[in-house]
Design a protein around this motif. Structure first.
Motif, short mmCIF file in Angstrom:
data_model
loop_
_atom_site.label_atom_id
_atom_site.label_comp_id
_atom_site.label_asym_id
_atom_site.label_seq_id
_atom_site.Cartn_x
_atom_site.Cartn_y
_atom_site.Cartn_z
N SER A 31 0.82 -1.21 0.00
CA SER A 31 0.00 0.00 0.00
C SER A 31 0.85 1.26 0.00
CB SER A 31 -0.94 0.01 1.21
OG SER A 31 -2.15 -0.65 0.90
N LEU A 32 1.99 1.21 0.67
CA LEU A 32 2.90 2.36 0.63
C LEU A 32 3.36 2.62 -0.81
CD1 LEU A 32 5.08 1.71 3.82
CD2 LEU A 32 3.34 3.48 3.51
N GLY A 33 3.61 1.53 -1.54
CA GLY A 33 3.97 1.67 -2.96
C GLY A 33 2.84 2.28 -3.76
N PHE A 97 -3.40 1.45 -11.44
CA PHE A 97 -2.65 2.71 -11.42
C PHE A 97 -3.53 3.85 -11.94
CE2 PHE A 97 2.04 1.10 -11.58
CZ PHE A 97 1.80 0.36 -10.43
N SER A 98 -4.26 3.58 -13.02
CA SER A 98 -5.16 4.61 -13.57
C SER A 98 -6.24 4.98 -12.56
CB SER A 98 -5.80 4.10 -14.87
OG SER A 98 -4.82 3.82 -15.85
N ALA A 99 -6.78 3.95 -11.88
CA ALA A 99 -7.81 4.20 -10.87
C ALA A 99 -7.24 5.03 -9.72
CB ALA A 99 -8.35 2.88 -10.35
N ALA A 100 -6.01 4.71 -9.30
CA ALA A 100 -5.40 5.46 -8.20
C ALA A 100 -5.17 6.92 -8.59
CB ALA A 100 -4.07 4.82 -7.81
N PHE A 101 -4.94 7.18 -9.87
CA PHE A 101 -4.78 8.56 -10.34
C PHE A 101 -6.10 9.32 -10.29
CE2 PHE A 101 -0.77 8.57 -13.24
CZ PHE A 101 -0.02 8.03 -12.20
N ALA A 108 -10.21 2.80 -4.53
CA ALA A 108 -9.66 1.90 -5.54
C ALA A 108 -9.19 0.59 -4.90
CB ALA A 108 -8.51 2.58 -6.28
N THR A 109 -8.55 0.69 -3.73
CA THR A 109 -8.04 -0.50 -3.05
C THR A 109 -9.18 -1.41 -2.60
OG1 THR A 109 -6.10 0.74 -2.27
CG2 THR A 109 -6.63 -1.31 -1.12
N GLN A 263 -3.97 -3.56 3.81
CA GLN A 263 -3.74 -2.65 2.70
C GLN A 263 -4.77 -1.52 2.68
OE1 GLN A 263 -3.12 -6.22 -0.26
NE2 GLN A 263 -2.51 -4.35 -1.27
N LEU A 264 -6.03 -1.87 2.96
CA LEU A 264 -7.08 -0.86 2.94
C LEU A 264 -6.87 0.18 4.04
CD1 LEU A 264 -9.65 0.25 1.77
CD2 LEU A 264 -10.95 -1.37 3.15
#
Length: 313
Positions: A31-33, A97-101, A108-109, A263-264
């Motif tokens: 999750s840090l990544g 990655f697109s969702a996180a943007f 997203a997670t 992670q969440l």
């Protein structure tokens, strides 16, 4: 330090406790990544970030494989399953990655945690594995949770809000491919194969996006900070996967499953601290339903495994 209730301590052996700690570290680092990935939103396209991250990861793992196993480590058994693994992981990576943007990291997670349910359903059609009633119940519950969480995101960004769900599908296909190639090579060689195929897929996707004429997908020469952050994510992700692998050897895959939901928690904390993404009540409700569905499926699967072992003994 992770502390267990007194009544659970006799149940958890030392190896289980150490396995859970390894899993806690591994999933937290993942999750840090993801937080590092989100920090690049608007600076470089998600397709380029995904391609660079996997190209660096594949090159690094290949060097380690060459040192440890020599040329003999570079085998390619079961090509169809390997393509499933690599392309599935590529789709999962660029979609997430697109969702996180585009949306809060915790949202997203949480939606990506539908992967266990999707994997169980797809296994029914691809591998012919039975899908018990618990799978369908968990899947329906998870879908309800996803719909609740997508409400604000869909209103804001439209169809791209479905990207985390696409990431779950890609990840599930990769997991099914993993089952198909289990035991056909060393863990490291299997990692190199999936990373290499994913890297080729993502480089092609980034190239097509760059020539598509869509400004948001144009891949330009990256700033050195982009290179550094992609390299950092490649290293941390590989380290996290290694920690999770160690955890499974110490405590077993079934034991560490609940730790994935760390992670969440980490994603939510990163969103609040660095991106001003404070989850509202409906988001928390949807995430709780998805997590509950995953834990229910895990519990039912454990009971089924124990029943099968008793029947075979």
């Amino acid at each position: 330090m992770l502390v267990f209730p007194r009544k659970l301590r006799p149940i958890l052996h030392q190896s289980d406790r150490s396995g859970l700690l390894f899993a806690l570290a591994g999933f937290s680092i993942l999750s840090l990544g993801d937080g590092v990935i989100k920090s690049m939103a608007g600076e470089w396209p998600a397709t380029g970030v995904a391609a660079l991250r996997y190209a660096i990861g594949a090159a690094g793992l290949a060097i380690i494989l060459l040192i440890k196993e020599g040329r003999a480590g570079f085998v390619f058994p079961h090509p169809v399953a390997q393509l499933m693994r690599g392309v599935g992981m590529g789709v999962a990576t660029v979609s997430f990655f697109s969702a996180a943007f585009l949306m809060p990291l915790a949202t997203a997670t949480a939606i990506a945690f539908t992967a266990p349910m999707i994997t169980a359903i797809l296994s029914r059609f691809i591998l012919g594995e039975p899908a018990p009633r618990a799978t369908w119940l968990a899947s329906i519950a998870a879908l309800v949770g996803v719909l609740i969480m997508l409400r604000p995101s869909f209103a804001d960004i439209g169809w791209p809000a479905l990207l985390p769900l696409l990431a779950s599908v890609g990840f599930s296909i990769s997991i099914i491919g993993n089952r198909m190639v289990a035991g056909l090579g060393s863990t490291l060689s299997m990692q190199v194969i999936v990373a290499s195929i994913a890297a080729v897929f993502l480089v092609c996707a980034a190239s097509l996006g760059s020539v598509s004429g869509i400004p948001q997908l144009a891949v330009t020469v990256p700033d050195w900070t982009i290179l550094a952050r992609c390299a950092l994510v490649a290293v941390t992700a590989s380290s996290a996967h290694w920690l999770v692998y160690i955890a499974t050897t110490k405590a077993g895959a079934a034991t560490i499953v609940p730790m994935t939901y760390v992670q969440l928690l980490v994603a939510a904390m990163l969103g609040i601290m660095f991106f001003e993404d404070v989850p509202d009540a409906m988001t928390l409700l949807g995430a709780s339903i998805i997590i509950g569905a995953g834990l229910y499926l895990w519990r039912e699967g454990g009971q089924q495994r124990r029943a099968n072992m008793a029947a075979n003994s």
